[in-house]
Design a protein around this motif. Structure first.
Motif, PDB file in Angstrom:
ATOM      1  N   THR A  91      -9.005   6.846   2.221  1.00  0.00           N
ATOM      2  CA  THR A  91      -8.498   6.244   3.453  1.00  0.00           C
ATOM      3  C   THR A  91      -7.062   6.681   3.680  1.00  0.00           C
ATOM      4  N   VAL A  92      -6.774   7.047   4.920  1.00  0.00           N
ATOM      5  CA  VAL A  92      -5.401   7.322   5.332  1.00  0.00           C
ATOM      6  C   VAL A  92      -4.899   6.072   6.042  1.00  0.00           C
ATOM      7  N   HIS A  93      -3.792   5.538   5.545  1.00  0.00           N
ATOM      8  CA  HIS A  93      -3.165   4.357   6.135  1.00  0.00           C
ATOM      9  C   HIS A  93      -1.946   4.822   6.918  1.00  0.00           C
ATOM     10  N   GLY A  94      -2.022   4.764   8.239  1.00  0.00           N
ATOM     11  CA  GLY A  94      -0.907   5.158   9.084  1.00  0.00           C
ATOM     12  C   GLY A  94       0.012   3.988   9.335  1.00  0.00           C
ATOM     13  N   ALA A 129       2.886   0.402   1.053  1.00  0.00           N
ATOM     14  CA  ALA A 129       2.207   1.204   0.027  1.00  0.00           C
ATOM     15  C   ALA A 129       1.681   0.308  -1.087  1.00  0.00           C
ATOM     16  N   ALA A 130       2.465  -0.693  -1.460  1.00  0.00           N
ATOM     17  CA  ALA A 130       2.019  -1.639  -2.490  1.00  0.00           C
ATOM     18  C   ALA A 130       0.863  -2.497  -1.967  1.00  0.00           C
ATOM     19  N   ALA A 131       0.969  -2.931  -0.717  1.00  0.00           N
ATOM     20  CA  ALA A 131      -0.054  -3.807  -0.139  1.00  0.00           C
ATOM     21  C   ALA A 131      -1.424  -3.128  -0.050  1.00  0.00           C
ATOM     22  N   VAL A 132      -1.440  -1.836   0.243  1.00  0.00           N
ATOM     23  CA  VAL A 132      -2.717  -1.117   0.367  1.00  0.00           C
ATOM     24  C   VAL A 132      -3.067  -0.382  -0.927  1.00  0.00           C
ATOM     25  N   ASP A 133      -2.215  -0.545  -1.945  1.00  0.00           N
ATOM     26  CA  ASP A 133      -2.384   0.126  -3.234  1.00  0.00           C
ATOM     27  C   ASP A 133      -2.554   1.637  -3.045  1.00  0.00           C
ATOM     28  N   ALA A 134      -1.623   2.212  -2.286  1.00  0.00           N
ATOM     29  CA  ALA A 134      -1.672   3.652  -1.991  1.00  0.00           C
ATOM     30  C   ALA A 134      -1.478   4.465  -3.266  1.00  0.00           C
ATOM     31  N   ASP A 135      -2.267   5.506  -3.391  1.00  0.00           N
ATOM     32  CA  ASP A 135      -2.128   6.436  -4.511  1.00  0.00           C
ATOM     33  C   ASP A 135      -0.977   7.402  -4.278  1.00  0.00           C
ATOM     34  N   ALA A 136      -0.586   7.588  -3.023  1.00  0.00           N
ATOM     35  CA  ALA A 136       0.526   8.477  -2.673  1.00  0.00           C
ATOM     36  C   ALA A 136       1.082   8.063  -1.316  1.00  0.00           C
ATOM     37  N   ILE A 137       2.356   8.386  -1.117  1.00  0.00           N
ATOM     38  CA  ILE A 137       3.049   8.169   0.157  1.00  0.00           C
ATOM     39  C   ILE A 137       3.414   9.546   0.707  1.00  0.00           C
ATOM     40  N   VAL A 138       3.105   9.771   1.978  1.00  0.00           N
ATOM     41  CA  VAL A 138       3.423  11.052   2.610  1.00  0.00           C
ATOM     42  C   VAL A 138       4.391  10.777   3.761  1.00  0.00           C
TER      43      VAL A 138
END
Length: 148
Positions: free
Chosen positions: A31-34, A105-114
């Motif tokens: 999933t891409v979180h914009g 990023a923490a809320a969605v447990d992102a594996d990476a930030i772009v």
């Protein structure tokens, strides 16, 4: 490839490149979180036309322009995610950009930030330090900084 990628966008050339990169980095089942972060800006940074439209609709010029800017920037996230065949979610939040990005990023447990290396406010970033630099300092997640 990452299962969950957060991409912050402000509509700049660098952030559009970051959106494209985020979609490419997302795993096929990812999933891409914009994210678009709205800061409170002084009214003199907004146009008279926006103030007129906002007054007629009961909103403020800042709210009207920010919403339009955010929707335009986030539509790019949707377009690239769909083209890459990955899921996407978008959100508009208010706050200090670096803090909001790290928090989201923490809320969605992102594996990476772009992020784009430079956003719309290059002069302020030169004086204050860029949002990208602050995110790098404040997160323990991998950060991909994409040039325009």
């Amino acid at each position: 490839m990452y299962g969950s990628v957060l991409v912050a966008t402000d509509g700049s050339d660098a952030s559009r490149a970051a959106v494209e990169e985020a979609a490419a980095l997302a795993a096929p089942d990812g999933t891409v979180h914009g994210l678009f972060v709205s800061e409170d800006l002084p009214m003199y940074t907004r146009s008279d036309a926006a103030a007129t439209v906002a007054a007629a609709s009961g909103g403020t010029a800042t709210e009207m322009e920010t919403t339009a800017d955010a929707e335009a920037a986030l539509s790019t996230v949707e377009k690239h995610a769909e083209a890459a065949g990955v899921d996407h979610e978008t959100d508009i939040v208010e706050g200090v950009p670096a803090r909001a990005i790290v928090s989201r990023a923490a809320a969605v447990d992102a594996d990476a930030i772009v992020l784009g290396k430079r956003g719309l406010d290059d002069v302020a970033e030169d004086i204050l330090g860029s949002t990208t630099e602050r995110v790098l300092r404040d997160t323990d997640r991998p950060v991909v900084a994409v040039p325009a």
